[in-house]
Design a protein around this motif. Structure first.
Motif, PDB file in Angstrom:
ATOM      1  N   ASP A   1      27.577  45.364  34.186  1.00 11.11           N
ATOM      2  CA  ASP A   1      28.128  46.727  34.893  1.00 11.11           C
ATOM      3  C   ASP A   1      29.434  47.018  35.773  1.00 11.11           C
ATOM      4  O   ASP A   1      29.123  47.709  36.245  1.00 11.11           O
ATOM      5  CB  ASP A   1      26.499  47.552  34.678  1.00 11.11           C
ATOM      6  N   GLN A   2      29.484  45.408  36.603  1.00 14.19           N
ATOM      7  CA  GLN A   2      30.651  45.709  37.849  1.00 14.19           C
ATOM      8  C   GLN A   2      31.849  45.292  36.895  1.00 14.19           C
ATOM      9  O   GLN A   2      32.999  45.640  37.235  1.00 14.19           O
ATOM     10  CB  GLN A   2      30.843  44.412  38.773  1.00 14.19           C
ATOM     11  N   GLY A   3      32.173  45.538  35.542  1.00 12.44           N
ATOM     12  CA  GLY A   3      33.723  44.992  35.004  1.00 12.44           C
ATOM     13  C   GLY A   3      34.369  44.099  35.427  1.00 12.44           C
ATOM     14  O   GLY A   3      35.134  44.153  34.880  1.00 12.44           O
ATOM     15  N   ARG A   4      33.441  42.791  35.265  1.00 12.14           N
ATOM     16  CA  ARG A   4      33.484  41.739  35.246  1.00 12.14           C
ATOM     17  C   ARG A   4      33.175  40.861  33.854  1.00 12.14           C
ATOM     18  O   ARG A   4      32.129  41.145  33.260  1.00 12.14           O
ATOM     19  CB  ARG A   4      32.628  41.251  36.165  1.00 12.14           C
ATOM     20  N   VAL A   5      33.597  39.953  33.454  1.00 15.64           N
ATOM     21  CA  VAL A   5      33.420  38.654  32.396  1.00 15.64           C
ATOM     22  C   VAL A   5      32.540  38.020  32.867  1.00 15.64           C
ATOM     23  O   VAL A   5      32.498  37.193  33.452  1.00 15.64           O
ATOM     24  CB  VAL A   5      34.833  38.179  31.403  1.00 15.64           C
TER      25      VAL A   5
ATOM     26  N   ALA B   1      30.972  30.077  29.737  1.00 10.88           N
ATOM     27  CA  ALA B   1      30.898  31.444  30.622  1.00 10.88           C
ATOM     28  C   ALA B   1      32.502  31.560  31.611  1.00 10.88           C
ATOM     29  O   ALA B   1      32.769  30.436  32.179  1.00 10.88           O
ATOM     30  CB  ALA B   1      29.923  30.182  31.530  1.00 10.88           C
ATOM     31  N   GLU B   2      32.583  32.084  31.952  1.00 10.41           N
ATOM     32  CA  GLU B   2      33.409  33.192  32.922  1.00 10.41           C
ATOM     33  C   GLU B   2      33.247  32.757  34.459  1.00 10.41           C
ATOM     34  O   GLU B   2      34.364  32.948  34.746  1.00 10.41           O
ATOM     35  CB  GLU B   2      34.733  34.582  32.462  1.00 10.41           C
ATOM     36  N   GLN B   3      32.335  32.860  34.918  1.00 10.59           N
ATOM     37  CA  GLN B   3      31.581  32.765  35.915  1.00 10.59           C
ATOM     38  C   GLN B   3      30.007  31.959  36.029  1.00 10.59           C
ATOM     39  O   GLN B   3      29.474  31.746  34.812  1.00 10.59           O
ATOM     40  CB  GLN B   3      31.378  34.069  37.345  1.00 10.59           C
ATOM     41  N   ASP B   4      29.783  31.592  36.708  1.00  7.78           N
ATOM     42  CA  ASP B   4      29.002  30.833  37.405  1.00  7.78           C
ATOM     43  C   ASP B   4      27.129  31.462  36.517  1.00  7.78           C
ATOM     44  O   ASP B   4      26.959  32.729  37.139  1.00  7.78           O
ATOM     45  CB  ASP B   4      28.345  30.431  37.886  1.00  7.78           C
ATOM     46  N   VAL B   5      26.145  31.049  35.147  1.00  5.59           N
ATOM     47  CA  VAL B   5      25.561  32.452  35.207  1.00  5.59           C
ATOM     48  C   VAL B   5      24.313  31.570  34.016  1.00  5.59           C
ATOM     49  O   VAL B   5      23.954  30.449  34.188  1.00  5.59           O
ATOM     50  CB  VAL B   5      25.706  32.705  33.222  1.00  5.59           C
ATOM     51  N   THR B   6      23.210  32.266  34.330  1.00  4.12           N
ATOM     52  CA  THR B   6      22.228  32.047  34.175  1.00  4.12           C
ATOM     53  C   THR B   6      21.739  32.805  32.625  1.00  4.12           C
ATOM     54  O   THR B   6      22.438  33.871  32.397  1.00  4.12           O
ATOM     55  CB  THR B   6      20.366  33.012  34.922  1.00  4.12           C
TER      56      THR B   6
ATOM     57  N   PRO C   1      37.447  27.330  32.789  1.00  2.54           N
ATOM     58  CA  PRO C   1      37.465  28.822  32.451  1.00  2.54           C
ATOM     59  C   PRO C   1      38.701  28.987  31.523  1.00  2.54           C
ATOM     60  O   PRO C   1      39.686  28.852  31.657  1.00  2.54           O
ATOM     61  CB  PRO C   1      37.338  29.065  33.810  1.00  2.54           C
ATOM     62  N   THR C   2      38.509  30.701  31.198  1.00  2.00           N
ATOM     63  CA  THR C   2      39.694  30.731  30.911  1.00  2.00           C
ATOM     64  C   THR C   2      40.832  31.186  32.304  1.00  2.00           C
ATOM     65  O   THR C   2      40.159  31.693  33.178  1.00  2.00           O
ATOM     66  CB  THR C   2      39.684  33.079  30.556  1.00  2.00           C
ATOM     67  N   ALA C   3      42.192  30.782  31.802  1.00  5.72           N
ATOM     68  CA  ALA C   3      43.284  31.385  32.780  1.00  5.72           C
ATOM     69  C   ALA C   3      43.911  32.100  32.457  1.00  5.72           C
ATOM     70  O   ALA C   3      44.395  32.731  31.159  1.00  5.72           O
ATOM     71  CB  ALA C   3      43.990  29.839  33.073  1.00  5.72           C
TER      72      ALA C   3
ATOM     73  N   ALA D   1      39.028  43.511  33.090  1.00  4.06           N
ATOM     74  CA  ALA D   1      37.987  43.407  33.070  1.00  4.06           C
ATOM     75  C   ALA D   1      38.362  41.182  33.894  1.00  4.06           C
ATOM     76  O   ALA D   1      37.360  40.852  34.764  1.00  4.06           O
ATOM     77  CB  ALA D   1      37.554  42.802  31.306  1.00  4.06           C
ATOM     78  N   PHE D   2      39.577  40.562  33.375  1.00  2.00           N
ATOM     79  CA  PHE D   2      39.078  38.891  33.963  1.00  2.00           C
ATOM     80  C   PHE D   2      39.778  39.050  35.217  1.00  2.00           C
ATOM     81  O   PHE D   2      39.889  38.442  36.335  1.00  2.00           O
ATOM     82  CB  PHE D   2      40.378  38.703  32.718  1.00  2.00           C
ATOM     83  N   HIS D   3      40.509  40.051  35.681  1.00  2.00           N
ATOM     84  CA  HIS D   3      41.273  40.594  36.992  1.00  2.00           C
ATOM     85  C   HIS D   3      40.641  41.371  37.403  1.00  2.00           C
ATOM     86  O   HIS D   3      40.180  40.776  39.357  1.00  2.00           O
ATOM     87  CB  HIS D   3      42.649  41.830  37.075  1.00  2.00           C
ATOM     88  N   ASN D   4      39.108  41.634  37.538  1.00  2.00           N
ATOM     89  CA  ASN D   4      38.227  42.184  38.485  1.00  2.00           C
ATOM     90  C   ASN D   4      37.120  40.909  38.613  1.00  2.00           C
ATOM     91  O   ASN D   4      37.178  40.482  39.106  1.00  2.00           O
ATOM     92  CB  ASN D   4      37.264  43.116  37.282  1.00  2.00           C
ATOM     93  N   THR D   5      37.033  40.332  37.952  1.00  2.00           N
ATOM     94  CA  THR D   5      36.051  38.377  37.510  1.00  2.00           C
ATOM     95  C   THR D   5      37.010  37.874  38.905  1.00  2.00           C
ATOM     96  O   THR D   5      36.620  37.141  39.881  1.00  2.00           O
ATOM     97  CB  THR D   5      36.223  38.214  35.944  1.00  2.00           C
ATOM     98  N   ALA D   6      38.599  37.408  38.391  1.00  2.00           N
ATOM     99  CA  ALA D   6      39.675  36.210  39.339  1.00  2.00           C
ATOM    100  C   ALA D   6      39.044  37.107  40.812  1.00  2.00           C
ATOM    101  O   ALA D   6      38.941  36.236  41.609  1.00  2.00           O
ATOM    102  CB  ALA D   6      41.104  36.395  38.768  1.00  2.00           C
TER     103      ALA D   6
END
Length: 280
Positions: free
Chosen positions: A118-122, A214-219, A249-251, A266-271
């Motif tokens: 819900d934060q617009g991140r992947v 997983a594009e970040q550490d996830v449970t 992870p995706t680059a 979304a990827f830029h928000n995550t990065a």
């Protein structure tokens, strides 16, 4: 109540328990994961971090690192993997099925789809899909629905509800019932007809799989339960194979990063989030 003489004492119970070491059944986790007999093609056994077969009507959970890939396989054609994802150390950021559908302008999950918070991140991306029968619209089954359909929906019953199993998995990760949002499901398809009605399309058959990165550490929480729209009169859910392994992870150079304006954002928000934390 009669007591088995072999386990009547603490010593006997201990010896009996230790005698079970090495016992294998069809549905169980394998430890260490590297001992899994058939790792995915091009994956070294030492890179496996999770190897498990989940029975129908059961659940599993694991924390996966950024870049790890998770492959789910429907072994018999009757599995239905209901999935929830949480940021591993920030569980208030979690899978948002509405944004996963809305932001990407696509209600049907498949290769290239991003699973958004819900934060617009992947949180994760779908890298491979041989099934094509998934559902981002219905959610999982509930205690009330399964009790009405099958006579019971409690976790210990023969027809456990997905939400009840998610509660157990959540508790084991410091979460509560209020932390369980709507879930996605894989291997039992749902589509929307021209008149707006919901069509259950079922399975693509045995042996199909879907792979998430997983594009970040996830449970990860998984409940393998009958789909709530499955029209079969009996509770039907087959075993699910779960494998996870180290990857990357995706680059920015990956096609998925810039596949659409929405995915790029979304990827830029995550990065941006990961860079600010010193992770990427």
């Amino acid at each position: 109540m009669a007591t088995d003489s072999a386990t009547a004492s603490a010593y006997g119970a201990r010896d009996h328990a230790r005698a079970q070491e090495g016992t294998k059944v069809d549905t169980m986790p394998v430890l260490p994961a590297s001992s899994w007999p058939t790792p995915p093609e091009a994956v070294a056994a030492e890179d496996l971090v999770w190897a498990e077969t989940v029975a129908g009507g059961n659940y599993t959970h694991k924390v996966l690192g950024r870049g790890h890939e998770l492959r789910l396989t429907d072994l018999t054609g009757d599995a239905c993997a209901h999935l929830l994802l949480y940021s591993a150390d920030r569980p208030w950021e979690r899978l948002n099925t509405a944004d996963t559908v809305k932001v990407l302008w696509n209600a049907y999950l498949g290769e290239g789809h991003l699973l958004l918070s819900d934060q617009g991140r992947v949180l994760a991306s779908i890298t491979e899909d041989t099934s094509g029968r998934h559902d981002a619209l219905t959610g999982t089954s509930t205690l009330a629905r399964n009790t009405a359909r099958y006579g019971d929906g409690t976790p210990q019953s023969d027809s456990p509800a997905g939400r009840e199993l998610f509660k157990l998995a959540a508790l084991k990760n410091g979460l509560a019932a209020r932390d369980i949002p709507p879930s996605l499901s894989f291997f039992q398809g749902v589509r929307i007809a021209g008149d707006g009605s919901t069509e259950f399309t079922g399975s693509a058959g045995a042996g199909t799989s879907v792979t998430l990165r997983a594009e970040q550490d996830v449970t990860v929480l998984v409940a393998n339960v009958a789909h709530p729209l499955d029209p079969r009169p009996t509770y039907t859910c087959g075993p699910l194979e779960v494998l996870a392994y180290r990857a990357r992870p995706t680059a920015p150079a990956d096609a998925l990063w810039n596949a659409t304006p929405e995915s790029s954002r979304a990827f830029h928000n995550t990065a941006d989030h990961l860079t600010a934390r010193g992770i990427a």
